[in-house]
Scaffold this motif. Structure first.
Motif, mmCIF file in Angstrom:
data_model
loop_
_atom_site.group_PDB
_atom_site.id
_atom_site.type_symbol
_atom_site.label_atom_id
_atom_site.label_comp_id
_atom_site.label_asym_id
_atom_site.label_seq_id
_atom_site.Cartn_x
_atom_site.Cartn_y
_atom_site.Cartn_z
ATOM 1 N N LYS A 180 -20.465 14.100 -7.210
ATOM 2 C CA LYS A 180 -21.346 13.228 -6.435
ATOM 3 C C LYS A 180 -22.779 13.326 -6.953
ATOM 4 C CE LYS A 180 -22.667 12.081 -1.679
ATOM 5 N NZ LYS A 180 -22.499 12.460 -0.255
ATOM 6 N N THR A 215 -26.729 12.177 -6.289
ATOM 7 C CA THR A 215 -27.673 11.678 -5.290
ATOM 8 C C THR A 215 -29.066 11.640 -5.913
ATOM 9 O OG1 THR A 215 -28.129 13.907 -4.435
ATOM 10 C CG2 THR A 215 -26.312 12.676 -3.419
ATOM 11 N N TYR A 265 -19.535 9.586 -8.608
ATOM 12 C CA TYR A 265 -19.690 8.666 -7.487
ATOM 13 C C TYR A 265 -20.960 9.044 -6.716
ATOM 14 C CZ TYR A 265 -17.990 12.371 -4.328
ATOM 15 O OH TYR A 265 -17.849 13.531 -3.613
ATOM 16 N N GLY A 266 -21.274 8.265 -5.689
ATOM 17 C CA GLY A 266 -22.423 8.583 -4.847
ATOM 18 C C GLY A 266 -23.567 7.618 -5.030
ATOM 19 N N GLU A 267 -24.526 7.658 -4.100
ATOM 20 C CA GLU A 267 -25.644 6.706 -4.124
ATOM 21 C C GLU A 267 -26.550 6.879 -5.329
ATOM 22 O OE1 GLU A 267 -26.781 10.036 -1.124
ATOM 23 O OE2 GLU A 267 -24.972 8.961 -1.787
ATOM 24 N N SER A 310 -26.525 4.292 -8.548
ATOM 25 C CA SER A 310 -27.335 3.074 -8.701
ATOM 26 C C SER A 310 -28.617 3.342 -9.461
ATOM 27 C CB SER A 310 -27.652 2.482 -7.323
ATOM 28 O OG SER A 310 -28.422 3.396 -6.550
ATOM 29 N N GLN A 311 -29.011 4.606 -9.570
ATOM 30 C CA GLN A 311 -30.238 4.967 -10.272
ATOM 31 C C GLN A 311 -29.999 5.253 -11.755
ATOM 32 O OE1 GLN A 311 -33.186 4.775 -8.691
ATOM 33 N NE2 GLN A 311 -32.023 4.125 -6.875
ATOM 34 N N TYR A 343 -21.557 -0.797 -3.791
ATOM 35 C CA TYR A 343 -22.286 0.147 -2.951
ATOM 36 C C TYR A 343 -22.973 -0.526 -1.766
ATOM 37 C CZ TYR A 343 -21.316 3.707 -6.408
ATOM 38 O OH TYR A 343 -20.669 4.601 -7.241
ATOM 39 N N ASN A 344 -22.861 -1.855 -1.696
ATOM 40 C CA ASN A 344 -23.368 -2.578 -0.537
ATOM 41 C C ASN A 344 -22.332 -2.628 0.586
ATOM 42 O OD1 ASN A 344 -25.868 -3.274 -1.767
ATOM 43 N ND2 ASN A 344 -24.822 -4.898 -2.917
ATOM 44 N N GLN A 393 -17.821 2.679 1.840
ATOM 45 C CA GLN A 393 -17.006 3.271 0.789
ATOM 46 C C GLN A 393 -15.777 3.975 1.361
ATOM 47 O OE1 GLN A 393 -17.810 2.931 -2.717
ATOM 48 N NE2 GLN A 393 -18.946 1.366 -1.587
#
Length: 1011
Positions: free
Chosen positions: A363, A365, A398-400, A403-404, A463-464, A467
């Motif tokens: 994950k 973040t 995976y994980g938010e 997107s970065q 990711y919108n 999940q």
């Protein structure tokens, strides 16, 4: 026997939907007689019934393998490349694609009427287009209505889809499908499954022997009275020539052309052979030298993400003969490195056997702090995963924090999967992936198809949306904000050093005893300053002086942010008046022509040139040890004074001796840091406190003065990296260059072997081959060629590195007029079996117990007691008609998968290997070459059984293949009255079929000749 084919069925798609049809023939390949054929139907009416019971059809005595499951890949539409670009040299790719194999078409027509439904026909669904019509058909995982599938890792879903699509209940069975669906329970049990990748990726070192084998197979099939044009890859094969260019010329405007001239001079024969292969074989694309690095070309162009073959949609997947094939995982394409034999098997439509892997969920973040690069993140991830232990596993991110990370950042992390030990470092497809596909020139229609398919099959991450929680074998987490600038070294990729601790770590390395983090330099020698003359000007070197600074490797040159960041560092340094010392060998080797275009567009290449980072070529260069010679004055200063000199490179491996023989300290760093260390001229520096140099105004210049902000880098990336650059680069990629285009290529579909060649030689695998399979072959009164202990690796077995002057390979070359200076390496001569057979078991560190403690590439010829090179002893046994075996301990064949570790022993006459245990892929490779793998029973080995290696060994096998069962017990007897039981390590019916024919390649030839 059973053979599947694909039969047309009505479809609303513009292309016919091809369905697997399985037909039972009563004729045995080993018999010319025939009888009436019958059809056995295994269709299943509903998904619920499919998984109610996983029962195999009863096995038949006549074993044959399916080739037709790969046929659709041969008959591709132009969508095969997903780009709408017409490119191939010397004939257009579209012309190649339109050329369907008449053999396959006739075969399909012959048995089309005997078809039966695919076992999973019930879940074959249409994928509608937004504006009407449909993209094609696909096997819908959601239609199985199994809640276990929802929680599967995305990477495992790719294995599942492949198993369902290729299910024929022989090569791939419903039991295999069930194992994958039950992944959470079955993976910890180390169960094996078959996998059929969509395509194969080669580089030139490993590609040459593969093409040699294909060329030899054509002659073999002709010799048994069939059409040689039947031998073609059955899945798309892409070969990129990138491993041959060396940095002979650096720091000069003419470096690219000068290095290419030398590259062609050294490798003209190999290149001409590969060029012939590109025209002689269908479904094979060869990308010429000077085009780029295989993995960057794969990422920017070759990666399909989703195939659409004759109206059937399925995920892209690839195996490559280079460990860093994993770079494509960053694009959401499942890919990893394999050995040459596995790659050839996949090319020819065979499944590869693999252990169903555990999956580590990683994950991410947060986001990277200002000034921190993707290289810093991958070195951090590598250290974490090495500590966790991920060998043989998939890692899925995976994980938010995803997107970065740009796609290029993800590819950087995926690229180094071999360094952290994982089979894959997988990034599922999301919106970032789609944006990258558009940036790199994939058409809007293609991207729309990719997104629609992956969403429909629940393989797309949005990711919108909420999940679905996925199940992983274990879990890790990293806050990207915690990543700090770092490098790795001095001898291993996972020995990460924070930049702020580098000076202290360096001094510890000087003090420490010799090891991965130590050089044991006496205190009185640590401050030594060596002064010398460099082309007439005074120069000096110290412990830790940087003598090689290389922006190299697909790991980083595919990433615009770090490449343009390096340009910004060079620009700021020029403006402040800093210059790299002239005795530092600087080089820039982009992974594709796109890099050159955006460096020129940004105006930054001129600043890199001023600091000596001229472009030297398009290939792997320093990262794989092709760093070229150091200036003689520099080399002498290092060698004469026993200095620990340093190399700093943006590569992925830094093992001692790999980068350059004279750089004992080798550090992996981001491209901007490579420039910074080149400017500093030493790794013995604290960038936070010590100045890099003195500016033109006489003031000290610090690291912070030349380091760009993330915003500065983002701005230049936005303005300089344009879609048109990718499109124009790859439209022209196979047009080659003048040197490539001048290579003569015969038009014959059969290769004209040159008996005097020491690079390309026809191997004897098929000498005397007939249409009748030889059947089971026991071993009678065999001598022991070698007696090993535990952990004999493929590095010990396979020819690698330089050719020793006193070796059998050296003698062979010198007898043919090759000077010692022109020996080249074993790697460059992989297309010559005579050289490679002589280099097998030639490792100078190999320990053979027959030598009673002596280390080296020799053995005892038992009948005479003479000590001979292993090859010479093997040839003496062969000439006398005597079989040989190898006795070994545990983990025989561990390490990198190498085809010559199995081909070499076969050519030396080894009939069986008896070991405590085998590395999985090497055991499979032995089977593929017709060598019998046997395992001692638990608790037994050569020592406990009192075997000295001086006995003669007889291995009794049943005379009929139908009487042999995978994993059965086999009795081994010796001439002195000993007898012991071993487990026969033919693990599947498929492997027994290979053995029946004498090997996988022989099996393919006989099957294709029948079609």
């Amino acid at each position: 026997m059973y053979l599947p084919t694909y039969c047309s069925s009505p479809s609303t798609s513009s292309s016919s939907v091809l369905r697997v049809c399985r037909v039972r023939f009563a004729s045995n390949l080993s018999s010319s007689s025939s009888s009436s054929s019958s059809v056995r139907n295994y269709s299943v009416s509903s998904p619920s019934r499919i998984f109610a019971k996983y029962s195999s059809p009863s096995r038949v005595s006549y074993r044959s393998l399916s080739f037709s499951s790969a046929f659709p890949s041969v008959r591709c539409s132009s969508a095969r490349w997903s780009h709408g670009v017409d490119w191939r040299s010397p004939v257009s790719l579209r012309a190649q694609i339109r050329t369907a194999s008449p053999v396959l078409e006739r075969f399909e027509r012959t048995i089309a009427s005997m078809a039966y439904d695919h076992p999973f026909n019930g879940i074959l669904s249409g994928l509608p287009k937004p504006g009407g019509g449909e993209f094609g058909k696909f096997y819908s995982l959601t239609a199985l209505n199994d809640p276990r599938i929802e929680k599967l890792p995305y990477s495992i879903k790719i294995l599942l889809e492949s198993a369902i699509r290729n299910c024929d209940n022989f090569q791939v069975t419903k039991e295999d499908v069930g194992k994958i669906i039950d992944w959470e329970i079955s993976a910890p049990k180390q169960v094996e499954i078959p996998f059929k990748p969509a395509r194969v990726l080669l580089q030139d070192f490993t590609g040459v022997p593969a093409v040699v084998d294909l060329a030899s197979m054509r002659e073999a099939i002709k010799d048994i009275g069939s059409n040689p044009d039947k031998i073609n890859p059955l899945v798309p094969v892409d070969l990129v020539i990138d491993h041959s260019v060396q940095v002979d010329v650096a720091g000069a405007e003419n470096a690219v052309q000068a290095n290419m001239d030398l590259e062609f001079k050294r490798n003209k024969e190999r290149f001409a052979f590969l060029k012939w292969g590109s025209t002689a074989f269908r479904n094979m694309l060869v990308v010429p030298p000077g085009s780029g690095i295989v993995h960057q070309v794969n990422l920017e162009y070759l990666g399909r993400v989703v195939f659409n073959t004759d109206g059937i949609l399925y995920p892209d997947s690839v195996v490559g003969t280079d460990s860093h094939t994993t770079m494509i995982d960053g694009l959401g394409v499942a890919g990893w490195g394999v050995g040459g034999i596995e790659a050839e098997a996949v090319m020819l439509g065979q499944p590869m056997s693999m252990v169903l892997p555990g999956v580590v969920g990683f994950k991410l973040t947060g986001k990277l702090r200002d000034g921190v690069t993707a290289t810093d993140s991958v070195l951090t991830v590598t250290q974490i995963l090495r500590k966790h232990g991920v060998v043989g596993k998939f890692v899925e991110f995976y994980g938010e924090g995803m997107s970065q990370l740009s796609l290029a950042d993800r590819a950087t992390i995926a690229n180094m999967s071999p360094e952290y030990g994982a089979t894959m470092g997988f990034f599922p497809v999301d919106h970032v992936t789609l944006q990258y596909l558009k940036l790199t020139g994939r058409s809007d229609d293609t991207v729309a198809m990719i997104e629609a398919y992956l969403r429909a099959n629940k393989m797309f991450v949005d990711y919108n949306e909420p999940q679905q929680e996925r199940v992983y074998s274990s879990y890790l987490e990293l806050d990207l904000a915690e990543v700090e600038p770092c490098i790795s070294g001095p001898k291993r990729p996972h020995d990460r050093v924070p930049l702020k601790e580098m000076k202290a770590d360096w001094h510890s390395c000087l003090d420490n005893k010799v090891g991965f983090k130590g050089f044991a330099v006496p205190k009185e020698q640590q401050e030594k300053v060596v002064k010398f003359s460099f082309h007439g000007q005074p120069a000096e070197l110290k412990q830790g002086s940087v003598v090689i600074a290389a922006i190299t490797s697909c790991t980083n040159t595919s990433n615009p942010s770090v490449m343009l960041g390096a340009g910004l560092v060079a620009k700021k340094a020029c403006e402040l008046g800093l210059e790299v010392k002239p005795w530092v060998k600087t080089s820039l080797a982009p992974g594709s022509g796109v890099v050159t275009k955006y460096l020129l567009q940004s105006g930054l290449q001129k600043y890199l040139n001023k600091q000596g980072f001229h472009i030297v070529g398009y290939g792997c260069t320093t990262c794989i040890g092709n760093s070229g010679d150091l200036d003689e004055s520099v080399a002498s200063a290092i060698a004469d004074n026993d200095l620990v000199a340093a190399a700093v490179l943006s590569g992925n491996r830094n093992f001692e001796g790999r980068v350059h023989p004279l750089t004992r300290a080798n550090y992996l760093a981001s491209p901007p840091l490579v420039v910074a260390y080149a400017l500093a001229g030493t790794v013995d520096i604290d960038f936070d406190k010590e100045p890099i140099g003195t500016g033109k105004d006489g003031k000290s210049v610090y690291f912070r003065d030349i380091w760009p902000t993330s915003a500065e880098i983002a701005e230049v990336v936005q303005s300089s990296v344009l879609p048109e650059m990718f499109k124009s680069t790859y439209e022209a990629i196979t047009q080659g260059n003048q040197l490539w285009n001048q290579l003569p290529v015969p038009e014959s579909s059969l290769y004209g072997w040159d008996s005097d060649s020491t690079y390309i030689h026809k191997p004897p695998y098929f000498d005397g081959m007939t249409m009748d399979p030889p059947g089971p072959r026991g071993v009678k009164d065999a001598y022991c060629l070698l007696l090993f202990g535990d952990s004999i690796t493929t590095d010990h077995i396979s020819p690698a590195g330089s050719i020793h002057k006193d070796s059998p390979a050296a003698k062979y070359l010198m007898d043919r007029g090759v000077d010692r200076k022109d020996f080249n390496s074993y790697g460059s001569r992989r297309g010559n079996d005579e050289v490679m057979a002589r280099g097998t078991f030639a490792n100078i560190r190999i320990v053979n117990k027959l030598l009673n403690g002596e280390v080296g590439p020799k053995t005892i010829h038992i009948p005479t007691g003479e000590k001979l090179y292993v090859f010479d002893a093997a040839m003496r046994y062969k000439s006398a008609g005597q079989d040989t075996v190898v006795l070994a301990g545990a983990e025989y064949g561990s390490g990198s998968s190498r085809d010559w570790a199995a081909k070499g022993p076969m050519l030396q006459g080894v009939k069986a290997v008896i070991a405590k245990s085998f590395e999985r892929i090497h055991r499979s490779n032995l089977v593929g070459m017709g060598i019998i793998p046997l395992c001692f029973k638990a608790g037994e080995d050569a020592e406990t059984l009192g075997l000295t290696g001086h006995e003669r060994y007889t291995i009794d096998l049943p005379s009929k293949t139908s009487d042999i069962k995978p994993g059965q017990d086999i009795t081994v007897t010796t001439d002195n009255g000993k007898s012991f039981t071993c487990t026969l390590r033919f693990d599947t019916e498929v492997e027994l079929a290979y053995f029946d024919h004498g090997g996988i390649l022989q099996y393919v030839i006989r099957n294709l000749s029948k079609q």
